[in-house]
Write a protein that holds these residues in place. Structure first.
Motif, PDB file in Angstrom:
ATOM      1  N   CYS B  28      76.529  15.080  27.922  1.00  0.00           N
ATOM      2  CA  CYS B  28      75.752  16.314  28.118  1.00  0.00           C
ATOM      3  C   CYS B  28      76.124  17.707  28.291  1.00  0.00           C
ATOM      4  O   CYS B  28      77.337  17.638  28.256  1.00  0.00           O
ATOM      5  CB  CYS B  28      75.466  15.692  29.897  1.00  0.00           C
ATOM      6  SG  CYS B  28      74.031  16.908  30.444  1.00  0.00           S
ATOM      7  N   TYR B  29      75.413  18.356  27.372  1.00  0.00           N
ATOM      8  CA  TYR B  29      75.503  19.746  27.316  1.00  0.00           C
ATOM      9  C   TYR B  29      74.488  20.388  27.976  1.00  0.00           C
ATOM     10  O   TYR B  29      74.648  22.271  27.978  1.00  0.00           O
ATOM     11  CB  TYR B  29      75.782  20.358  25.869  1.00  0.00           C
ATOM     12  CG  TYR B  29      74.750  19.519  25.189  1.00  0.00           C
ATOM     13  CD1 TYR B  29      73.669  20.281  25.575  1.00  0.00           C
ATOM     14  CD2 TYR B  29      74.721  20.297  23.752  1.00  0.00           C
ATOM     15  CE1 TYR B  29      72.023  19.791  24.671  1.00  0.00           C
ATOM     16  CE2 TYR B  29      73.931  19.867  23.234  1.00  0.00           C
ATOM     17  CZ  TYR B  29      72.331  19.591  23.114  1.00  0.00           C
ATOM     18  OH  TYR B  29      71.150  20.079  22.417  1.00  0.00           O
ATOM     19  N   CYS B  31      71.450  20.958  29.225  1.00  0.00           N
ATOM     20  CA  CYS B  31      70.035  21.812  28.506  1.00  0.00           C
ATOM     21  C   CYS B  31      69.009  21.783  29.368  1.00  0.00           C
ATOM     22  O   CYS B  31      68.198  22.894  28.954  1.00  0.00           O
ATOM     23  CB  CYS B  31      70.065  21.384  26.574  1.00  0.00           C
ATOM     24  SG  CYS B  31      69.740  19.851  26.736  1.00  0.00           S
ATOM     25  N   SER B  32      68.927  20.737  30.486  1.00  0.00           N
ATOM     26  CA  SER B  32      68.119  20.968  30.849  1.00  0.00           C
ATOM     27  C   SER B  32      66.627  20.213  30.056  1.00  0.00           C
ATOM     28  O   SER B  32      65.522  20.743  30.863  1.00  0.00           O
ATOM     29  CB  SER B  32      67.475  22.720  31.155  1.00  0.00           C
ATOM     30  OG  SER B  32      68.392  22.349  32.797  1.00  0.00           O
ATOM     31  N   CYS B  34      66.191  17.573  29.771  1.00  0.00           N
ATOM     32  CA  CYS B  34      65.475  15.756  30.923  1.00  0.00           C
ATOM     33  C   CYS B  34      64.590  17.072  31.752  1.00  0.00           C
ATOM     34  O   CYS B  34      64.093  16.180  32.781  1.00  0.00           O
ATOM     35  CB  CYS B  34      66.780  16.052  31.161  1.00  0.00           C
ATOM     36  SG  CYS B  34      68.106  16.408  31.494  1.00  0.00           S
ATOM     37  N   CYS B  84      66.046  13.477  25.863  1.00  0.00           N
ATOM     38  CA  CYS B  84      67.446  14.640  25.296  1.00  0.00           C
ATOM     39  C   CYS B  84      67.950  14.274  24.284  1.00  0.00           C
ATOM     40  O   CYS B  84      68.262  13.172  23.387  1.00  0.00           O
ATOM     41  CB  CYS B  84      68.686  13.247  26.447  1.00  0.00           C
ATOM     42  SG  CYS B  84      69.995  13.782  26.101  1.00  0.00           S
ATOM     43  N   PRO B  90      69.881   9.812  30.379  1.00  0.00           N
ATOM     44  CA  PRO B  90      69.956  10.460  31.934  1.00  0.00           C
ATOM     45  C   PRO B  90      69.825   9.034  32.831  1.00  0.00           C
ATOM     46  O   PRO B  90      70.346   8.350  33.700  1.00  0.00           O
ATOM     47  CB  PRO B  90      69.274  11.071  32.511  1.00  0.00           C
ATOM     48  CG  PRO B  90      69.396  11.809  30.503  1.00  0.00           C
ATOM     49  CD  PRO B  90      68.793  11.224  29.890  1.00  0.00           C
TER      50      PRO B  90
HETATM   51  S1  SF4 Z   1      68.347  16.608  28.261  1.00  0.00           S
HETATM   52 FE1  SF4 Z   1      69.865  16.267  30.464  1.00  0.00          FE
HETATM   53  S2  SF4 Z   1      70.811  14.577  29.846  1.00  0.00           S
HETATM   54 FE2  SF4 Z   1      71.011  15.114  28.023  1.00  0.00          FE
HETATM   55  S3  SF4 Z   1      71.980  17.282  27.313  1.00  0.00           S
HETATM   56 FE3  SF4 Z   1      70.675  18.050  28.785  1.00  0.00          FE
HETATM   57  S4  SF4 Z   1      71.376  18.414  30.659  1.00  0.00           S
HETATM   58 FE4  SF4 Z   1      71.504  16.353  29.362  1.00  0.00          FE
END
Ligand code: SF4
Ligand code: SF4
Lengths: 301, 161
Positions: B28-29, B31-32, B34, B84, B90
């Motif tokens: 997980c980086y 990024c939001s 999700c 993601c 997730p």
């Molecule tokens: S989409 Fe969500 S789970 Fe995937 S990298 Fe971004 S913050 Fe992390």
């Protein structure tokens, strides 16, 4: 792709349809033979098992039970179709996970060995609508129709598990799915777009409020679209929306009265069956509006 | 140096890594992506899959698998898995956390109720006499017997050495 004339498949009924909504099983048993699909019932299946609660409890045991079901079908020698989004989700994800992770596969097979079974990963599992689209073709559906659902507008609810994750399910584009829209159009009905077409029904959430807010948002959106009914594919979504409308009016004081119809019940109506023949009389929200519209409809050839 | 020291509980992360689906939390980086597609986040501000992943990266055991953890609000919709960019999956991390909460005894009490039917009957739904009558009325065939003993055998825990 060349289409097949007739197919023999093993139906994997799961729990929700036979034990809770037998009208869905009825619709399947009546409509599929008209498309050239022969259902070969076999003995030996258990619950898929359910992809929400049992999986949350113990994923390894969840995979083991799923692999056992798949092994039973492997022994029987035909491919499986499922009619339930929960079952297809479990069986497909189990296949994917066990192919991806040899250690897990070994653990699952170690457990299956106790009952002299082995999961090899050779059986094909499909949802019935995918088999209809890919192996038979929608022309076969059109040919089976005696009473087109002309003038009936349908707000389709895809639900989550038949589509996502698309790299496992291999059904359609998860953001712009067409599979059910195309099927409903083949029946002569008109699918209507609405804002919350792809919103989850919320049933898998372990909270009382949240699912009601989600189904409420979906019904608001369908009501605005003016659709005659909701058409769906998942028995769990069905409980959120049929019984769910009773709960919404009881708990939120909002009454929608939108009939909720399983896609194969719509197919049955289009194949000329009466509402009771596809079990529509068992639903909480009655489908009179839809039935009125198709009263005099006959196929023009 | 920031005033508040950041502590990471690597032991918890190691345990999470060993659960099926748990290992992907490492990717997980934050990024939001999700969060943008998450219906539970849309309808309940206490739920946020990126924050759950952040807590996983910190190894925040109590927040994740203590009593009243937000993980149980997830609707299991798989939108985050679909979206993601890092293949974190997730929802599968959340399920790994749920499995850990079950082991720890902190899962909501109704989870046991909702899942015990399978181990006891082989089916998740109880076959009520009303549905039995309805099946007859609809002319449906009798149900095939469920191989309950086989099912119980394969989910039996190994005897502790
Ligand atoms: S989409 Fe969500 S789970 Fe995937 S990298 Fe971004 S913050 Fe992390
Ligand atoms: S599966 Fe759970 S966390 Fe993922 S998007 Fe759906 S509700 Fe949110």
């Amino acid at each position: 792709m060349t289409k097949k004339n007739n197919m023999k498949v093993i139906p994997f009924w799961g729990c929700m349809m036979p034990l809770k909504y037998p009208q869905m099983e009825l619709a399947i048993r009546k409509t599929l033979p008209n498309l050239g699909i022969e259902l070969v019932d076999i003995e030996g299946f258990t619950c898929c098992p359910d992809p929400i609660y049992f999986k949350a409890r113990d994923k390894v045991k969840w995979l083991t039970i799923a692999a056992r079901n798949l092994a039973v079908a492997e022994e029987a020698g035909h491919d499986i179709i499922t009619m339930c989004s929960g079952c297809i989700s479990t069986l497909k994800e189990a296949q994917h996970t066990l192919a991806e992770d040899p250690d897990l596969k070994a653990e699952v097979n170690r457990r299956l060995k106790r009952i002299n079974k082995e999961y090899r990963g050779e059986v094909s599992v499909k949802h019935a609508v995918v088999m209809i689209r890919d192996d038979l073709g929608l022309d076969r559906v059109r040919e089976s129709i005696k009473r087109p659902l002309e003038g009936v507008t349908v707000a389709i609810h895809y639900g989550c598990h038949i589509l996502k994750p698309s790299q496992i399910m291999h059904v359609d584009d998860a953001d712009y799915p067409a599979i059910l829209d195309d099927l409903v159009s083949a029946l002569g009905a008109t699918p209507l777009e609405h804002h919350e077409k792809l919103l989850c029904c919320g049933k898998g959430c372990m909270d009382d409020e949240l699912p009601l807010d989600m189904t409420g948002a979906i019904f608001e959106s369908i009501e605005k679209s003016g659709a005659d009914c909701m058409g769906l594919i998942c028995p769990t979504c069905f409980s959120s929306f049929d019984m769910g409308q009773i709960l919404l009016s009881r708990k939120k004081g909002k009454t929608y009265n939108i009939p909720v119809i399983y896609i194969f019940q719509l197919l049955g109506l289009a194949q000329g069956m009466g509402p009771e023949e596809v079990g529509l009389h068992t639903h909480r929200i009655k489908a009179d509006k839809v039935l009125e519209k198709i009263k005099g409809s006959v196929k023009v050839t | 140096m920031p005033k508040d020291k950041l502590t990471v509980n690597f032991r918890f992360r190691e345990r999470l890594n060993k659960m099926p689906g748990g290992k992907h939390h490492n990717y997980c980086y934050q990024c939001s992506a999700c969060v943008a597609v998450c219906p539970a986040a849309r309808f309940n501000e206490n739920f946020n899959p990126r924050q759950i992943l952040l807590k996983a990266l910190l190894g925040a055991e109590d927040a994740l698998i203590g009593e009243n953890s937000p993980i149980w609000l997830c609707t299991n919709c798989y939108s985050c898995y679909e979206r993601c960019p890092q293949d974190v999956r997730p929802i599968e991390v959340i399920i790994a956390l749920k499995n850990m909460a079950v082991e720890k005894g902190t899962a909501p009490t109704n989870l046991a109720k909702l899942s015990e039917n399978i181990a006891e009957t082989g089916m998740s739904v109880t076959f009520s006499s009303a549905v039995k009558r309805r099946r007859e009325e609809l002319g449906l065939p009798e149900l095939k017997p469920v191989p309950l003993e086989e099912l119980q055998e394969i989910i039996k825990d190994d005897k502790k050495e």
